[in-house]
Design an enzyme around this catalytic site. Structure first.
Site, short mmCIF file in Angstrom:
data_model
loop_
_atom_site.label_atom_id
_atom_site.label_comp_id
_atom_site.label_asym_id
_atom_site.label_seq_id
_atom_site.Cartn_x
_atom_site.Cartn_y
_atom_site.Cartn_z
N ASP A 1 6.63 -7.59 -3.96
CA ASP A 1 5.91 -6.60 -3.15
C ASP A 1 5.46 -7.17 -1.81
OD1 ASP A 1 6.08 -5.13 -5.49
OD2 ASP A 1 4.02 -4.40 -5.36
N HIS B 1 4.72 -11.00 -5.73
CA HIS B 1 4.61 -10.67 -4.31
C HIS B 1 5.21 -11.73 -3.40
CE1 HIS B 1 1.40 -8.38 -6.32
NE2 HIS B 1 1.39 -7.57 -5.27
N HIS C 1 -0.30 0.52 2.86
CA HIS C 1 -0.75 -0.14 1.63
C HIS C 1 -2.16 0.30 1.21
CE1 HIS C 1 -1.24 -3.38 -1.39
NE2 HIS C 1 0.08 -3.44 -1.37
N HIS D 1 7.24 0.66 0.09
CA HIS D 1 5.93 0.29 -0.46
C HIS D 1 4.80 0.87 0.39
CE1 HIS D 1 3.47 -1.84 -3.27
NE2 HIS D 1 3.09 -2.81 -2.46
#
Length: 356
Positions: free
Chosen positions: A152, A304, A206, A202
């Site tokens: 991510d 991540h 965020h 994504h």
């Protein structure tokens, strides 16, 4: 309920990963106009120095301001028309909590029924929608002894050493890219496709998606897809909600936009940083793989490329994961999703092709 995470600066570096870098030439000798040139830089300080990229600079007014909650840009008729076309598919479920606190995951004071009528992941980790017609979130993969491998929060400006490591091991992964990062670091975003990784969205800024209005949630996805298309040349058909925060309203918006929702079954907690059980979480997953837990279907773990700590942990545990699982593959490959993008001129291998 999932607690607020600390979103670390893209410029953050740690000696662990820097120690693996090579000596690089001064900035004046570096080619920062092409993906190939940018990929040669392994000094994280230089990597994270902003640069000019004309396609982004020329189009910046067509996008929301980076790192702010997205809304439809004034005069963007394409976005307005697309949003209007999906309105009838969005259920009448109000946003969760109260902005601005809810944007960062603070839902204190918000009253929500214990029956979890909206299949709200942050409340109950619900992944099977209660609204008819919506597919379940992906938390596992159908192939046995397989890890749906991905990261991510990219593209991280200092990811070249990490991506070099993946390339050296002929390892592909699913990269969940933030729209604002794509606009900030476009050449880094291009490297994912060049290296054969799968790209998913994504969101733009965020934030916790269930805290957003319908238009904001739409815009967070829409402009992320547009940014990836502008910079990389492809339009993803998959996405991951930040913090896993999703409910049936957000699922419906994503589904109407042609996006598959991918969450996870295991959380490395690498985003929390050192001293938060990261090693134990990796080791637990490895132990589960070795004891036959995934003999009938594989799994997905949350990891991540957020900062050098998270990338260093990925490198540290790669060989152990590779030994414990029979296969490490991008999620789309594990799902036999050979057409990962809207565009038909790009395909990725099936599971059988990848593993053979």
């Amino acid at each position: 309920m999932r607690l607020l995470s600390l979103f670390t600066s893209q410029a953050a570096v740690s000696s662990t990963l820097i120690a693996t870098t090579l000596f690089t030439s001064p900035a004046s000798a570096q080619d920062r106009t092409t993906e190939k040139g940018e990929a040669q830089i392994t000094d994280p300080n230089l990597e994270c120095t902003p640069y000019y990229y004309a396609p982004v600079s020329n189009a910046v007014k067509q996008f929301p301001t980076v790192w702010t909650v997205a809304t439809i840009v004034s005069g963007d008729t394409n976005a307005q028309n697309k949003y209007q076309s999906i309105q009838s598919q969005i259920p009448n479920i109000p946003p969760k909590g109260t902005q601005p606190a809810s944007l960062s995951g603070d839902f204190s004071g918000y009253s929500y029924p214990s029956s979890d009528p909206d299949c709200w992941w942050t409340y109950s980790e619900c992944t099977t929608p209660k609204l008819a017609g919506l597919p379940s979130d992906l938390t596992t993969v159908p192939e046995p002894n397989t890890l749906g491998y991905g990261f991510d929060d990219g593209p991280n400006c200092s990811h070249n050493v990490f991506y070099n490591f993946l390339s050296q091991n002929n390892q592909k992964a699913t990269m969940y890219y933030i729209g604002s990062n794509v606009m900030d670091w476009p050449l880094e975003a291009q490297r994912a496709l060049s290296d054969g990784h799968e790209i998913c969205a994504h969101t733009w800024s965020h934030k916790y998606m269930t805290a957003l209005t319908n238009e904001e949630a739409f815009a967070e996805l829409y402009y992320t897809l547009q940014a990836i298309k502008l910079v990389v040349g492809v339009t993803p058909t998959c996405w991951r909600p930040p913090y896993g925060d999703i409910d049936d309203r957000i699922r419906a918006i994503a589904h109407a936009m042609g996006l598959r929702t991918i969450v996870w079954q295991y959380d490395s907690n690498d985003w929390r940083g050192a001293g938060n059980g990261v090693d134990q979480n990796y080791q637990n997953l490895i132990a589960s793989a070795k004891n036959g837990t995934f003999a009938t279907e594989g799994t997905i773990m949350l990891t991540h490329e957020l900062n050098n700590f998270t990338m260093s942990k990925a490198i540290q545990y790669y060989s152990q994961l590779k030994a414990a699982f029979k296969y490490l593959v991008p999620v789309g490959v594990a799902m036999n999703q050979t057409q990962p993008y809207v565009e038909t001129n790009y395909s990725q291998p099936s599971f059988a092709q990848y593993t053979n």
